[in-house]
Design an enzyme around this catalytic site. Sequence first.
Site, PDB file in Angstrom:
ATOM      1  N   THR A 116       0.846  -1.197   0.000  1.00 43.81           N
ATOM      2  CA  THR A 116       0.000   0.000   0.000  1.00 43.81           C
ATOM      3  C   THR A 116       0.882   1.249   0.000  1.00 43.81           C
ATOM      4  O   THR A 116       1.982   1.237   0.541  1.00 43.81           O
ATOM      5  CB  THR A 116      -0.911  -0.018   1.242  1.00 43.81           C
ATOM      6  OG1 THR A 116      -1.819  -1.105   1.104  1.00 43.81           O
ATOM      7  CG2 THR A 116      -1.698   1.275   1.397  1.00 43.81           C
ATOM      8  N   GLY A 117       0.362   2.324  -0.604  1.00 43.44           N
ATOM      9  CA  GLY A 117       1.088   3.597  -0.608  1.00 43.44           C
ATOM     10  C   GLY A 117       1.416   4.026  -2.023  1.00 43.44           C
ATOM     11  O   GLY A 117       1.137   3.310  -2.993  1.00 43.44           O
TER      12      GLY A 117
ATOM     13  N   ALA B  52       7.889   1.637   2.135  1.00 37.96           N
ATOM     14  CA  ALA B  52       8.212   1.811   3.560  1.00 37.96           C
ATOM     15  C   ALA B  52       8.386   3.295   3.827  1.00 37.96           C
ATOM     16  O   ALA B  52       8.635   4.082   2.901  1.00 37.96           O
ATOM     17  CB  ALA B  52       9.489   1.054   3.923  1.00 37.96           C
TER      18      ALA B  52
ATOM     19  N   LYS C 102       6.754   1.241   8.915  1.00 41.02           N
ATOM     20  CA  LYS C 102       5.675   1.286   7.942  1.00 41.02           C
ATOM     21  C   LYS C 102       4.398   1.752   8.630  1.00 41.02           C
ATOM     22  O   LYS C 102       4.314   1.769   9.845  1.00 41.02           O
ATOM     23  CB  LYS C 102       5.452  -0.098   7.312  1.00 41.02           C
ATOM     24  CG  LYS C 102       6.574  -0.452   6.333  1.00 41.02           C
ATOM     25  CD  LYS C 102       6.351  -1.775   5.600  1.00 41.02           C
ATOM     26  CE  LYS C 102       5.047  -1.931   4.908  1.00 41.02           C
ATOM     27  NZ  LYS C 102       4.719  -0.874   3.940  1.00 41.02           N
TER      28      LYS C 102
ATOM     29  N   GLU D  89      -0.512  -5.127   6.056  1.00 44.00           N
ATOM     30  CA  GLU D  89       0.810  -5.254   5.425  1.00 44.00           C
ATOM     31  C   GLU D  89       1.676  -6.263   6.162  1.00 44.00           C
ATOM     32  O   GLU D  89       2.393  -7.057   5.545  1.00 44.00           O
ATOM     33  CB  GLU D  89       1.515  -3.894   5.401  1.00 44.00           C
ATOM     34  CG  GLU D  89       0.901  -2.916   4.408  1.00 44.00           C
ATOM     35  CD  GLU D  89       1.534  -1.543   4.456  1.00 44.00           C
ATOM     36  OE1 GLU D  89       1.458  -0.833   3.445  1.00 44.00           O
ATOM     37  OE2 GLU D  89       2.104  -1.167   5.506  1.00 44.00           O
TER      38      GLU D  89
HETATM   39  O1  LIG Z   1       0.588   2.268   5.496  1.00 44.48           O
HETATM   40  C1  LIG Z   1       1.286   2.540   4.532  1.00 44.48           C
HETATM   41  C2  LIG Z   1       2.464   1.814   4.117  1.00 44.48           C
HETATM   42  O2  LIG Z   1       3.213   1.282   5.158  1.00 44.48           O
HETATM   43  C3  LIG Z   1       3.329   2.438   3.048  1.00 44.48           C
HETATM   44  O3  LIG Z   1       4.033   1.400   2.469  1.00 44.48           O
HETATM   45  C4  LIG Z   1       4.311   3.460   3.537  1.00 44.48           C
HETATM   46  O4  LIG Z   1       3.616   4.455   4.248  1.00 44.48           O
HETATM   47  C5  LIG Z   1       5.096   4.068   2.375  1.00 44.48           C
HETATM   48  O5  LIG Z   1       4.235   4.753   1.539  1.00 44.48           O
HETATM   49  P1  LIG Z   1       4.763   5.611   0.304  1.00 44.48           P
HETATM   50  O6  LIG Z   1       5.249   4.647  -0.706  1.00 44.48           O
HETATM   51  O7  LIG Z   1       3.540   6.376  -0.147  1.00 44.48           O
HETATM   52  O8  LIG Z   1       5.824   6.522   0.831  1.00 44.48           O
END
Ligand SMILES: O=C[C@H](O)[C@H](O)[C@H](O)COP(=O)(O)O
Length: 232
Positions: free
Chosen positions: A28-29, A85, A96, A105
Amino acid sequence: MDMDALKRQAAARALEEVRDGMKLGLGTGSTAKHFVELLGEKVRSGMKVIGVPTSEATRADAIRCGVPLTTLDEIDHLDLTIDGADEIDPALNLIKGGGGALLREKIVAAASDRMIVIADDSKWVDVLGRFPLPVEVIPFGLAATQAAMARAFSEAGVSGEMLVRQGKDGHVFVTDGGHWIVDAHLGRIGDPPRLAGLLSVIPGVVEHGLFIGLGSVAVLAGAQGIRVVERP
Ligand SMILES: O=C[C@H](O)[C@H](O)[C@H](O)COP(=O)(O)O
């Protein structure tokens, strides 16, 4: 190169590890979203994979991109999880949960043979903790849970403000599992495995955002190119 392009590069490199027939955990993200989109292109050109999404947002993205989905009730084991992450240290310990998806996750990562962490290289840190540590909690008894968390922090030699996460609408943020998130502003977490162990035994804590021993490889995209770091 902008950050989003770096995230897509990391996602594209991780996609090279995906083989026909694999059962995949879909993170996710914003970085994992690139992976799902690129995976969708492969699926449309004939690759056969099946994915377990780690959030409702990723489920929607995967459906939009045509990636076939299943659940951990249908299958109990995954070949590979690809996820982003918020911070990654040299031992490949992770923070995370910045997007609130840490519980699913972690369940998905723990059910996988391998986890590839994809990120732009700003996520690479010497010591975890500048990013606030997300801790998913049950709303019942929140003050008592936070007091227990403060004792755990003290035992682990850290301290800092704890803030109940709010959504963009100004209301308390609620996770896909119906829980709340306390973001702990700790600054430096000297011993992440110890803190993880102390948080895990607090009754009101559903899960925390320290991922210890789960990341197998980190794919970090930066201005100088891609760096692939194996867990030592
Ligand atoms: O809950 C969210 C997840 O752990 C994401 O993998 C983490 O926040 C990284 O997100 P992004 O790729 O948007 O920086």
